[in-house]
Design a protein around this motif. Structure first.
Motif, PDB file in Angstrom:
ATOM      1  N   GLU A 113     -64.894 -41.207 -40.802  1.00 53.61           N
ATOM      2  CA  GLU A 113     -65.945 -41.082 -39.792  1.00 53.61           C
ATOM      3  C   GLU A 113     -65.465 -41.512 -38.416  1.00 53.61           C
ATOM      4  N   PHE A 114     -64.614 -42.532 -38.364  1.00 51.14           N
ATOM      5  CA  PHE A 114     -64.065 -42.975 -37.085  1.00 51.14           C
ATOM      6  C   PHE A 114     -63.261 -41.847 -36.427  1.00 51.14           C
ATOM      7  N   LEU A 115     -62.385 -41.220 -37.204  1.00 49.97           N
ATOM      8  CA  LEU A 115     -61.579 -40.122 -36.653  1.00 49.97           C
ATOM      9  C   LEU A 115     -62.412 -38.879 -36.391  1.00 49.97           C
ATOM     10  N   LEU A 116     -63.401 -38.647 -37.218  1.00 54.72           N
ATOM     11  CA  LEU A 116     -64.247 -37.471 -37.087  1.00 54.72           C
ATOM     12  C   LEU A 116     -64.940 -37.429 -35.726  1.00 54.72           C
ATOM     13  N   GLU A 117     -65.296 -38.595 -35.213  1.00 52.95           N
ATOM     14  CA  GLU A 117     -65.932 -38.665 -33.903  1.00 52.95           C
ATOM     15  C   GLU A 117     -65.009 -38.162 -32.799  1.00 52.95           C
ATOM     16  N   GLN A 118     -63.701 -38.229 -33.040  1.00 49.87           N
ATOM     17  CA  GLN A 118     -62.727 -37.847 -32.027  1.00 49.87           C
ATOM     18  C   GLN A 118     -62.130 -36.470 -32.279  1.00 49.87           C
ATOM     19  N   ASP A 119     -61.805 -36.187 -33.547  1.00 47.98           N
ATOM     20  CA  ASP A 119     -61.053 -34.959 -33.835  1.00 47.98           C
ATOM     21  C   ASP A 119     -61.168 -34.623 -35.325  1.00 47.98           C
ATOM     22  N   LEU A 120     -61.897 -33.552 -35.648  1.00 49.96           N
ATOM     23  CA  LEU A 120     -62.096 -33.131 -37.042  1.00 49.96           C
ATOM     24  C   LEU A 120     -60.768 -32.855 -37.729  1.00 49.96           C
ATOM     25  N   ARG A 133     -65.308 -44.802 -43.922  1.00 51.19           N
ATOM     26  CA  ARG A 133     -65.319 -45.438 -42.594  1.00 51.19           C
ATOM     27  C   ARG A 133     -64.185 -44.914 -41.720  1.00 51.19           C
ATOM     28  N   LEU A 134     -62.986 -44.830 -42.286  1.00 51.01           N
ATOM     29  CA  LEU A 134     -61.827 -44.341 -41.538  1.00 51.01           C
ATOM     30  C   LEU A 134     -61.995 -42.872 -41.153  1.00 51.01           C
ATOM     31  N   ALA A 194     -57.791 -34.071 -37.090  1.00 55.74           N
ATOM     32  CA  ALA A 194     -57.069 -35.326 -37.348  1.00 55.74           C
ATOM     33  C   ALA A 194     -57.690 -36.068 -38.525  1.00 55.74           C
ATOM     34  N   ALA A 195     -59.018 -36.050 -38.622  1.00 56.75           N
ATOM     35  CA  ALA A 195     -59.694 -36.714 -39.737  1.00 56.75           C
ATOM     36  C   ALA A 195     -59.278 -36.090 -41.065  1.00 56.75           C
ATOM     37  N   GLU A 196     -59.225 -34.772 -41.113  1.00 59.76           N
ATOM     38  CA  GLU A 196     -58.810 -34.073 -42.342  1.00 59.76           C
ATOM     39  C   GLU A 196     -57.339 -34.354 -42.668  1.00 59.76           C
ATOM     40  N   ARG A 197     -56.488 -34.345 -41.660  1.00 62.57           N
ATOM     41  CA  ARG A 197     -55.058 -34.620 -41.882  1.00 62.57           C
ATOM     42  C   ARG A 197     -54.843 -36.053 -42.367  1.00 62.57           C
ATOM     43  N   ALA A 198     -55.622 -36.990 -41.832  1.00 64.11           N
ATOM     44  CA  ALA A 198     -55.496 -38.389 -42.257  1.00 64.11           C
ATOM     45  C   ALA A 198     -55.861 -38.550 -43.727  1.00 64.11           C
TER      46      ALA A 198
END
Length: 100
Positions: free
Chosen positions: A21-28, A18-19, A30-34
């Motif tokens: 996918e939320f970031l993925l919508e904004q910035d791939l 869930r977390l 950032a999602a990977e770094r998170a």
């Protein structure tokens, strides 16, 4: 030094998805770094889970790991089990109201 085995419950794995996918919508990126920040922080639990803050004052085995990321970060709720296992029960963003 005792080494704990860390595992994620199915609910915690759903939280990670869930977390992500939320970031993925904004910035791939950032999602990977998170996810990387969460993985690295959780690895710390193999060696020192009792150094994290108690989630409830009367329950020494239920604890929270604060994971810095950006301006806020994440919190992982986990339980230290007697068999040398640390079970991550939930992961949430620090700005969420409660564990989902």
């Amino acid at each position: 030094m005792k080494r704990y085995r860390v595992r994620f419950t199915p609910e915690a794995e759903e939280d990670l998805l869930r977390l992500y996918e939320f970031l993925l919508e904004q910035d791939l990126s950032a999602a990977e770094r998170a996810l990387d920040a969460i993985r690295k922080a959780v690895a710390f639990l193999q060696f020192s889970p009792f150094s994290c803050r108690k989630a409830l004052s009367d329950t020494p085995f239920l604890r929270e790991l604060v994971i810095p990321f950006g301006g806020a970060g994440y919190v992982a709720l986990f339980e230290v089990e007697a068999e040398g296992i640390v079970s991550v029960l939930a992961v949430r963003h620090q700005r969420e109201d409660d564990y989902s």
